[in-house]
Design a protein around this motif. Structure first.
Motif, mmCIF file in Angstrom:
data_model
loop_
_atom_site.group_PDB
_atom_site.id
_atom_site.type_symbol
_atom_site.label_atom_id
_atom_site.label_comp_id
_atom_site.label_asym_id
_atom_site.label_seq_id
_atom_site.Cartn_x
_atom_site.Cartn_y
_atom_site.Cartn_z
ATOM 1 N N PRO A 121 -3.702 35.167 13.561
ATOM 2 C CA PRO A 121 -3.473 36.584 13.806
ATOM 3 C C PRO A 121 -2.470 36.774 14.933
ATOM 4 O O PRO A 121 -2.224 35.875 15.724
ATOM 5 N N GLU A 122 -1.889 37.954 15.012
ATOM 6 C CA GLU A 122 -0.948 38.255 16.083
ATOM 7 C C GLU A 122 -1.682 38.300 17.417
ATOM 8 O O GLU A 122 -2.884 38.499 17.482
ATOM 9 N N GLY A 123 -0.912 38.127 18.507
ATOM 10 C CA GLY A 123 -1.488 38.203 19.840
ATOM 11 C C GLY A 123 -1.981 36.881 20.360
ATOM 12 O O GLY A 123 -2.574 36.804 21.418
ATOM 13 N N GLY A 124 -1.725 35.781 19.625
ATOM 14 C CA GLY A 124 -2.079 34.463 20.122
ATOM 15 C C GLY A 124 -3.551 34.130 20.028
ATOM 16 O O GLY A 124 -4.022 33.243 20.713
ATOM 17 N N SER A 142 -14.513 33.315 23.128
ATOM 18 C CA SER A 142 -15.856 33.444 22.546
ATOM 19 C C SER A 142 -16.115 32.128 21.822
ATOM 20 O O SER A 142 -15.230 31.283 21.726
ATOM 21 N N PRO A 143 -17.337 31.922 21.301
ATOM 22 C CA PRO A 143 -17.628 30.624 20.676
ATOM 23 C C PRO A 143 -16.665 30.227 19.561
ATOM 24 O O PRO A 143 -16.451 29.039 19.331
ATOM 25 N N ARG A 144 -16.062 31.193 18.840
ATOM 26 C CA ARG A 144 -15.215 30.843 17.701
ATOM 27 C C ARG A 144 -13.807 31.425 17.779
ATOM 28 O O ARG A 144 -13.039 31.292 16.824
ATOM 29 N N LYS A 145 -13.456 32.074 18.872
ATOM 30 C CA LYS A 145 -12.129 32.685 19.008
ATOM 31 C C LYS A 145 -11.529 32.314 20.353
ATOM 32 O O LYS A 145 -12.248 31.996 21.303
ATOM 33 N N GLY A 146 -10.184 32.385 20.439
ATOM 34 C CA GLY A 146 -9.552 32.077 21.711
ATOM 35 C C GLY A 146 -8.065 32.299 21.698
ATOM 36 O O GLY A 146 -7.470 32.640 20.669
ATOM 37 N N TYR A 147 -7.459 32.096 22.867
ATOM 38 C CA TYR A 147 -6.010 32.185 23.008
ATOM 39 C C TYR A 147 -5.403 30.819 22.734
ATOM 40 O O TYR A 147 -5.772 29.838 23.382
ATOM 41 N N ARG A 148 -4.478 30.755 21.790
ATOM 42 C CA ARG A 148 -3.805 29.481 21.585
ATOM 43 C C ARG A 148 -2.817 29.258 22.736
ATOM 44 O O ARG A 148 -2.181 30.186 23.223
ATOM 45 N N VAL A 149 -2.713 28.033 23.177
ATOM 46 C CA VAL A 149 -1.836 27.682 24.295
ATOM 47 C C VAL A 149 -0.402 27.617 23.791
ATOM 48 O O VAL A 149 -0.087 26.870 22.857
ATOM 49 N N GLU A 150 0.468 28.402 24.440
ATOM 50 C CA GLU A 150 1.869 28.476 24.029
ATOM 51 C C GLU A 150 2.726 27.422 24.718
ATOM 52 O O GLU A 150 3.765 27.025 24.184
ATOM 53 N N GLU A 151 2.298 26.995 25.905
ATOM 54 C CA GLU A 151 3.090 26.030 26.663
ATOM 55 C C GLU A 151 2.159 25.181 27.518
ATOM 56 O O GLU A 151 1.197 25.685 28.088
ATOM 57 N N VAL A 152 2.445 23.888 27.576
ATOM 58 C CA VAL A 152 1.719 22.954 28.432
ATOM 59 C C VAL A 152 2.714 22.293 29.376
ATOM 60 O O VAL A 152 3.729 21.755 28.938
ATOM 61 N N ILE A 153 2.425 22.365 30.690
ATOM 62 C CA ILE A 153 3.293 21.738 31.689
ATOM 63 C C ILE A 153 2.460 20.698 32.426
ATOM 64 O O ILE A 153 1.680 21.035 33.319
ATOM 65 N N PRO A 154 2.590 19.427 32.069
ATOM 66 C CA PRO A 154 1.807 18.390 32.740
ATOM 67 C C PRO A 154 2.454 17.951 34.039
ATOM 68 O O PRO A 154 3.684 17.952 34.176
ATOM 69 N N HIS A 155 1.632 17.580 35.000
ATOM 70 C CA HIS A 155 2.156 17.007 36.243
ATOM 71 C C HIS A 155 2.713 15.620 35.923
ATOM 72 O O HIS A 155 2.114 14.874 35.137
ATOM 73 N N PRO A 156 3.838 15.243 36.503
ATOM 74 C CA PRO A 156 4.437 13.945 36.157
ATOM 75 C C PRO A 156 3.605 12.737 36.575
ATOM 76 O O PRO A 156 3.704 11.675 35.961
ATOM 77 N N THR A 157 2.792 12.862 37.610
ATOM 78 C CA THR A 157 2.033 11.707 38.096
ATOM 79 C C THR A 157 0.540 11.975 38.251
ATOM 80 O O THR A 157 -0.251 11.032 38.216
ATOM 81 N N ALA A 158 0.125 13.210 38.430
ATOM 82 C CA ALA A 158 -1.281 13.530 38.686
ATOM 83 C C ALA A 158 -1.969 14.034 37.421
ATOM 84 O O ALA A 158 -1.329 14.416 36.442
ATOM 85 N N ASP A 159 -3.295 14.042 37.440
ATOM 86 C CA ASP A 159 -4.099 14.454 36.293
ATOM 87 C C ASP A 159 -4.319 15.967 36.318
ATOM 88 O O ASP A 159 -5.450 16.452 36.380
ATOM 89 N N VAL A 160 -3.228 16.713 36.262
ATOM 90 C CA VAL A 160 -3.269 18.174 36.295
ATOM 91 C C VAL A 160 -2.241 18.712 35.304
ATOM 92 O O VAL A 160 -1.145 18.158 35.168
ATOM 93 N N SER A 161 -2.594 19.781 34.601
ATOM 94 C CA SER A 161 -1.659 20.478 33.718
ATOM 95 C C SER A 161 -1.775 21.979 33.935
ATOM 96 O O SER A 161 -2.835 22.492 34.313
ATOM 97 N N ILE A 162 -0.663 22.670 33.686
ATOM 98 C CA ILE A 162 -0.631 24.132 33.671
ATOM 99 C C ILE A 162 -0.507 24.581 32.218
ATOM 100 O O ILE A 162 0.278 24.023 31.451
ATOM 101 N N LEU A 163 -1.288 25.595 31.837
ATOM 102 C CA LEU A 163 -1.257 26.147 30.493
ATOM 103 C C LEU A 163 -0.763 27.579 30.532
ATOM 104 O O LEU A 163 -1.000 28.302 31.500
ATOM 105 N N LYS A 164 -0.088 28.009 29.446
ATOM 106 C CA LYS A 164 0.357 29.395 29.311
ATOM 107 C C LYS A 164 -0.187 29.966 28.019
ATOM 108 O O LYS A 164 -0.033 29.369 26.949
ATOM 109 N N THR A 165 -0.879 31.116 28.119
ATOM 110 C CA THR A 165 -1.378 31.828 26.947
ATOM 111 C C THR A 165 -0.915 33.280 27.020
ATOM 112 O O THR A 165 -0.314 33.716 28.006
ATOM 113 N N VAL A 166 -1.246 34.035 25.978
ATOM 114 C CA VAL A 166 -0.783 35.416 25.903
ATOM 115 C C VAL A 166 -1.482 36.318 26.919
ATOM 116 O O VAL A 166 -0.958 37.361 27.308
#
Length: 288
Positions: free
Chosen positions: A22-25, A111-135
């Motif tokens: 559906p629209e809206g991510g 909710s248990p069966r719905k969510g925002y799909r991640v549009e962009e993932v920015i992983p840290h080059p060396t550490a165990d951290v990522s940034i996510l972007k959703t709508v």
């Protein structure tokens, strides 16, 4: 004739599964059940661990003791869960990098069966951290900038084993996590001695990875990335790791946070509130 209806039913089911989002991510997610841990034995009760120093936490050093962790590749056709936390109400989230690796699709559940799909993932080059972007996002956490101190309180929130859970801990020191396997690297991390678990069990906290570690002011002081069931310890990335990753993007984290102080006697209620308003959310990783 019965064969015709059989194949017609299969076609309808396949079409429903393969329909466009559906629209809206907002994505539709199949139910995810926590996996049982085969062969895992209950550890001794959580021990009273004393901090390794007093006052301000010492600066990280290449000579800090190392912890070896093996990173395995996710299997094709698998589905796993982790935890994310809000950094901006405009759809910026933090999580652990190993939660996002190898994923064909990532979804932040609303909710248990719905969510925002991640549009962009920015992983840290060396550490165990990522940034996510959703709508869209949720009420966010402020990142702590003050120097951390030994024996400081830690409040961990997320979805251990795919279910809501909380941990109360104390900061006892610093380590270097050395990873091997599909990802090799070294990262300075904080060590937390677990004092209280909700629910109260001696099983792995897998699934809380990527969740926030907050101080008594409700500010972010770490990202939960690993733990030791036997020793009753949790490990988190440093708050400056999240800050440095954000600085490499065009995204801005929240700079003010008005929550009431966090207290151990309100651990369960505060965890439930954070999950209800999606400041702490479950992440689903699908590997096609």
């Amino acid at each position: 004739m019965s064969k015709f209806y059989f194949w017609l039913s299969l076609f309808i089911i396949f079409t429903a599964i393969s329909s466009s989002l559906p629209e809206g991510g907002v994505d539709s997610v199949p139910p995810v059940r926590p996996k049982s841990v085969v062969g895992e034995t209950a550890p001794p009760p959580l021990r009273e661990l004393r901090p390794e120093g007093e006052g301000e936490l010492k600066q990280k050093s290449r000579l800090d003791p190392e912890i070896l962790i093996n990173v395995e590749q996710k299997q094709h056709g698998s589905m796993s869960t982790g935890t994310a936390f809000a950094l901006s109400d405009e759809g910026i989230w933090g999580t652990a990098r190993h939660v996002t690796e190898d994923c064909t699709r990532l979804i932040v559940l609303t909710s248990p069966r719905k969510g925002y799909r991640v549009e962009e993932v920015i992983p840290h080059p060396t550490a165990d951290v990522s940034i996510l972007k959703t709508v869209a996002g949720a009420k966010a956490f402020q990142i702590e900038t003050d120097t951390l101190t030994y024996n400081a309180e830690g409040f961990h929130f997320g979805y251990p084993r795919g279910e809501p859970g909380n941990v109360y801990s104390r900061l006892i020191g610093r380590r270097i996590i050395k990873t091997q396997g599909v990802r090799k690297g070294r990262e300075a991390v904080l060590v937390w001695a677990e004092k209280i678990r909700q629910p109260d069990h001696n099983l792995s906290l897998g699934g809380i990875s990527g969740g926030p570690v907050l101080n008594a002011r409700g500010h972010l002081v770490g990202v939960h990335i690993a733990g030791s069931v036997r020793r009753g310890r949790s490990y988190s990335s440093l708050p400056e790791t999240v800050t440095s990753l954000l600085q490499q993007t065009d995204y801005q984290a929240v700079t003010q946070q008005s929550d009431q102080p966090y207290r151990v006697d309100r651990l369960r209620d505060q965890g439930n509130l954070l999950r209800k308003r999606l400041s702490v959310a479950k992440v689903v990783c699908v590997v096609d």
